[in-house]
Design an enzyme around this catalytic site. Structure first.
Site, PDB file in Angstrom:
ATOM      1  N   GLY A  80      21.538  66.422 148.996  1.00 20.50           N
ATOM      2  CA  GLY A  80      21.638  65.058 149.486  1.00 20.50           C
ATOM      3  C   GLY A  80      20.412  64.274 149.107  1.00 20.50           C
ATOM      4  O   GLY A  80      19.476  64.804 148.524  1.00 20.50           O
ATOM      5  N   GLU A  81      20.446  63.014 149.455  1.00 27.55           N
ATOM      6  CA  GLU A  81      19.329  62.173 149.086  1.00 27.55           C
ATOM      7  C   GLU A  81      19.002  61.223 150.223  1.00 27.55           C
ATOM      8  O   GLU A  81      19.891  60.689 150.862  1.00 27.55           O
ATOM      9  CB  GLU A  81      19.678  61.382 147.825  1.00 27.55           C
ATOM     10  N   SER A 135      15.825  58.258 151.787  1.00 24.83           N
ATOM     11  CA  SER A 135      14.938  57.216 151.291  1.00 24.83           C
ATOM     12  C   SER A 135      13.620  57.821 150.796  1.00 24.83           C
ATOM     13  O   SER A 135      12.958  57.284 149.932  1.00 24.83           O
ATOM     14  CB  SER A 135      14.658  56.227 152.409  1.00 24.83           C
ATOM     15  N   LYS A 173      13.346  69.679 151.649  1.00 26.44           N
ATOM     16  CA  LYS A 173      13.238  68.229 151.643  1.00 26.44           C
ATOM     17  C   LYS A 173      12.048  67.926 150.748  1.00 26.44           C
ATOM     18  O   LYS A 173      10.924  68.358 151.037  1.00 26.44           O
ATOM     19  CB  LYS A 173      12.946  67.779 153.081  1.00 26.44           C
ATOM     20  N   ASP A 217      17.019  59.488 167.525  1.00 20.53           N
ATOM     21  CA  ASP A 217      17.949  59.149 166.439  1.00 20.53           C
ATOM     22  C   ASP A 217      19.119  60.131 166.402  1.00 20.53           C
ATOM     23  O   ASP A 217      19.493  60.638 165.337  1.00 20.53           O
ATOM     24  CB  ASP A 217      17.195  59.137 165.104  1.00 20.53           C
TER      25      ASP A 217
END
Lengths: 404, 418
Positions: free
Chosen positions: B74-75, B77, B96, B194
């Site tokens: 995944g990607e 910011s 990550k 979050d």
């Protein structure tokens, strides 16, 4: 006449004792430990010795004689000991809690699981207790040590096929028992197979096992990757290593059994010469190990430049023939697709295992050249000064053997 | 625009034919120059598919410390998330990759990462993602956060569900795991801030892991209550007190609210509050009025009402949620489980993506195929896709085996274990 009631009374106690103690004729049939958990002791029954022995949870009852092995990444020491009240010899595994950090949960698990199991081909624990900074586990002595010890001492090119068949027969019986109870062993390998004085193969190493019953449900598949099993990677099945959504089940033990039978046959651990990542590739691409003989040994595979011993091992490979049944047994166990691999209860019917019945030879005959690991009377007496004993026993393989 | 067939997208001068390389540096440069290109208006031109050329993806083995790099998962910011394999234990991991250059551009980027590492290091719970290792590469200005591997995100699974909602029993299972993880975090004095389906990861066995503690706050050890002053969480999951711009608010109740929105979302397929833009959204949240679809049973309605109370004081605490009948109830598995979907490449079981890289590591590149596969045009790709679609699926293609003659492992000397 007055003594008659007394006589009949004492007779009846003997009867009940024998009914408890003689359901099977095996040396390793013990009363399940769980029943006596409050006393943490059990009643072993040796065929030659019908007296009942109470193994107390007290370090003073055991006279340590000599170190016979190490395990659990040097945190555990296995000693030969004499049970003082009875004079019986036992093996004592002492785990230094200060040296063992992450292994602690595994050790607890091993003790708990072992206490719940009771089978002639599984290593029992008589009792376990804490002594200073160590956990002591009292076990029966396995005079031939592990199958790995046997290979290292006398059979550098591997065991004879019939010996492997005897061992596999016993281990399959143990596996069938634990699989029925919802356990996957996950570390079936030569160093976890012990050979008793009567020539029985006994499975140990339940430390790495996992339970398929969780939250009261019997799970069809397990996904948990055995996190502490760096030393077991060579034996793990492709589906365990893959760690994908398919998961694995008890059939992964059958694969390990296949790797283990090649280990016993060749005298070396399969994939030992390559990094784990390459081993993973080989397994996922479906290149399992094979028992090396004139048919399967590829001369061109390795250069013959190493020492004399290597050449002689190689010559043994080139000149021997394993039976068709043995090749078929290992290739069945090493099927990459678990669905095509036989289930545990099918394998005892395989021709390779059945040959054990057709012979009058025993495993002990086949291992006749091996001097028992623990020659009890000749061992030096040694109270707790264990360090002295290490020097004298240097010739014994201590690195990875006797991992109970 | 007169001759569309021959016009080319201009990227930094005459960049025709474009080469898309599988190198993150190249790609970011291209994207940066796209976005930061202030010279003239941005115009899209039509390009002939034969003129878009890809360089064949050579799966070159790359090692970071003892880990072998796999495909991108995944990607974000901050950078990419890739799969990894621990070459010693063979355990799958996720990494990550954080680039300093990118982090500087995100408000509080570097601080958030430092805090996340600090927090994750001291946490240990089944339902909270574990940080396994942190590696730095000073030379490349990169940081690698190596974590437990998860196969999917709750959000991804949710999008696959009919009407974008889970069967009740499945949603219940996830919600209970979320409660377990959240209760643990709160017990450690950590407010996640979050919680949303996009931050709830799933392992191969369906265990939920709370992840992304980038905007989490650790309460002071001697703080007398859970008062917080800031929040950087996702707007749709923010409580009224934050939407209304209160200066201080109860942290624990923020997580309760966003867990409520999450539960609402995974059981109804909708959001309790919506808005065309963030102002409208916050206005709606600020009012605290929402409607629960009628097909939701009374018990669950009650729980949602309790968790989405406008007044934080009235809002249920985690302990009360645990005691709630909907949570305690055993939900029968009457409907079929929604399973983790296939990967885009057709991989049904989410198998290891490092295998081709290991192949390269141990058996070297395939010289034979190199010449023919080095460059592929979009046109070729389309044809190949059509071919693939028409021909039957071929799985388990046996790769060529070469003898392990030479094994070389590249290691980054500048990679230090933290």
């Amino acid at each position: 006449m007055s003594c008659l009631p007394d006589c009949s009374f004492s007779k009846s106690t003997i009867d009940t004792d024998s009914s408890v103690c003689q359901p099977t004729h095996d040396e390793s049939s013990y009363q399940p430990l769980s029943e006596a958990s409050c006393l943490s002791e059990a009643i072993p029954l040796l065929p030659k010795d019908s007296t009942m022995i109470k193994y107390e949870s007290d370090a003073h009852h055991y006279e340590l004689l000599s170190i016979i092995g190490k395990g659990m990444i040097q945190a555990a020491v296995i000693s030969l000991a004499r049970h003082v009240p009875s004079g019986q010899h036992v093996a004592v595994k002492r785990i230094n809690l200060e040296k063992c950090n992450h292994d602690l949960t595994y050790m607890q698990r091993e003790i708990l699981v072992t206490k719940q199991l009771h089978h002639k081909n599984l290593l029992p624990y008589f009792c376990s207790f804490v002594c200073d900074n160590e956990v002591w586990v009292i076990m029966p002595i396995m005079v031939y040590g592990s199958a790995q010890d046997i290979i290292k001492s006398r059979f550098s090119a591997g065991l004879p096929e019939l010996a492997i068949a005897f061992i596999m027969k016993d281990i399959l019986s143990a596996l069938e028992y634990i699989h029925k109870r919802g356990l996957i062993h996950r570390s079936v390998k030569a160093s976890h197979i012990l050979v008793s004085g009567s020539g029985k193969a006994i499975l140990s190493g339940l430390r790495y096992s996992c339970n398929v019953i969780e939250d009261g449900r019997w799970h069809q598949t397990i996904h948990q990757f055995p996190s502490d099993s760096g030393s077991n990677l060579s034996w793990l099945s492709p589906e365990v290593l893959e760690q994908n959504l398919l998961g694995y089940n008890y059939k992964s033990d059958i694969y390990s059994l296949g790797v283990c039978s090649c280990e016993l046959a060749n005298g070396v651990v399969p994939y030992a010469d390559m990094p784990p990542t390459q081993m993973l590739l080989e397994k996922l691409q479906g290149y399992p190990p094979v028992p090396l003989d004139a048919r399967s040994y590829d001369v061109g595979e390795e250069p013959t430049e190493t020492g004399n011993e290597h050449v002689s091992v190689e010559n043994t490979y080139k000149s021997r023939w394993f039976s068709e049944a043995f090749h078929s047994f290992t290739s069945l166990c090493l099927e990459k697709d678990p669905l095509r691999r036989p289930i545990t209860s099918q394998l005892p019917q395989h021709a390779f295992i059945k040959q054990c019945k057709k012979t009058s030879t025993t495993l002990l005959d086949l291992l006749a050249t091996v001097t028992p690991h623990v020659d009890v009377p000749s061992l030096p007496r040694d109270d707790r000064g264990i360090e002295n004993a290490v020097g004298r026993l240097e010739d014994l393989e201590l690195d990875d053997s006797w991992i109970f | 625009m007169a001759n569309p067939e021959e016009e080319v997208v201009q990227v930094d001068g005459p960049a025709f034919p474009m080469l898309f390389e599988d190198d993150d540096e190249m790609e970011t440069l291209a994207i940066d120059s796209w976005l930061n290109d202030d010279d003239g208006p941005l115009v899209f031109h039509r390009v002939n598919s034969k003129e878009i050329i890809y360089q064949a993806r050579k799966k070159k083995a790359k090692m970071i410390g003892k880990y072998v790099m796999g495909d991108v998962l995944g990607e974000g910011s901050y950078g990419k998330v890739k799969e990894m394999l621990d070459s010693e234990t063979l355990c799958r991991r996720a990494v990550k990759i954080l680039k300093k250059r990118k982090l500087r551009k995100i408000p509080n980027g570097e601080q958030n990462v430092q805090r996340e590492i600090q927090l994750l290091r001291r946490l240990n719970h089944k339902n909270v993602i574990k940080l396994v290792d942190v590696l730095y590469n000073e030379e490349k200005q990169k940081m690698y956060m190596i974590m437990e591997y998860c196969v999917s995100v709750l959000q991804e699974l949710l999008e696959r569900c009919p009407q974008k909602k889970f069967p009740i029993w499945q949603a219940h299972g996830y919600f209970c795991q979320l409660l377990d993880g959240l209760e643990y975090l709160h017990s450690q004095g950590i407010i996640h801030k979050d919680i949303k389906p996009g931050n709830l990861l799933l392992t191969t066995c369906g265990t939920l892991k709370i992840s992304d503690l980038g905007v989490a706050e650790a309460l002071d050890r001697f703080a007398k209550d859970d008062t917080c002053h800031t929040s950087q969480g996702s707007p749709a999951f923010q409580p009224p007190e934050i939407a209304n711009g209160l200066e201080c608010f109860s942290g624990f109740k923020v997580d309760v609210w966003s867990s409520g929105v999450t539960l609402f979302n995974i059981t109804t397929g909708k959001y309790p509050f919506e808005g065309d833009n963030i102002y409208k959204l916050f206005e709606n949240i600020g009012k605290g009025e929402f409607t629960i679809p009628d097909d939701i049973d009374q018990l669950l309605q009650g729980l949602l009402q309790g968790m989405l109370q406008k007044d934080p004081q009235e809002r249920l605490a985690i302990k009360q949620i645990r005691q709630h009948d909907w949570v305690r109830k055993k939900h029968p598995r009457i409907t079929q489980e929604v399973c983790i979907p296939q990967r885009a490449n057709g991989d049904e079981f989410r198998s290891m993506s490092v295998i081709p890289y290991l192949q390269d590591l141990h058996y070297g590149p395939d010289e034979g195929d190199e010449a023919s596969e080095e460059y592929i045009t979009e046109h070729d790709l389309q044809e190949m896709r059509q071919m693939d679609a028409s021909s039957s699926k071929k799985r388990n293609k046996k790769p060529k085996r070469k003898l392990p003659s030479c094994i070389s492992v590249k290691r980054f000397s500048s990679c230090k274990q933290s």
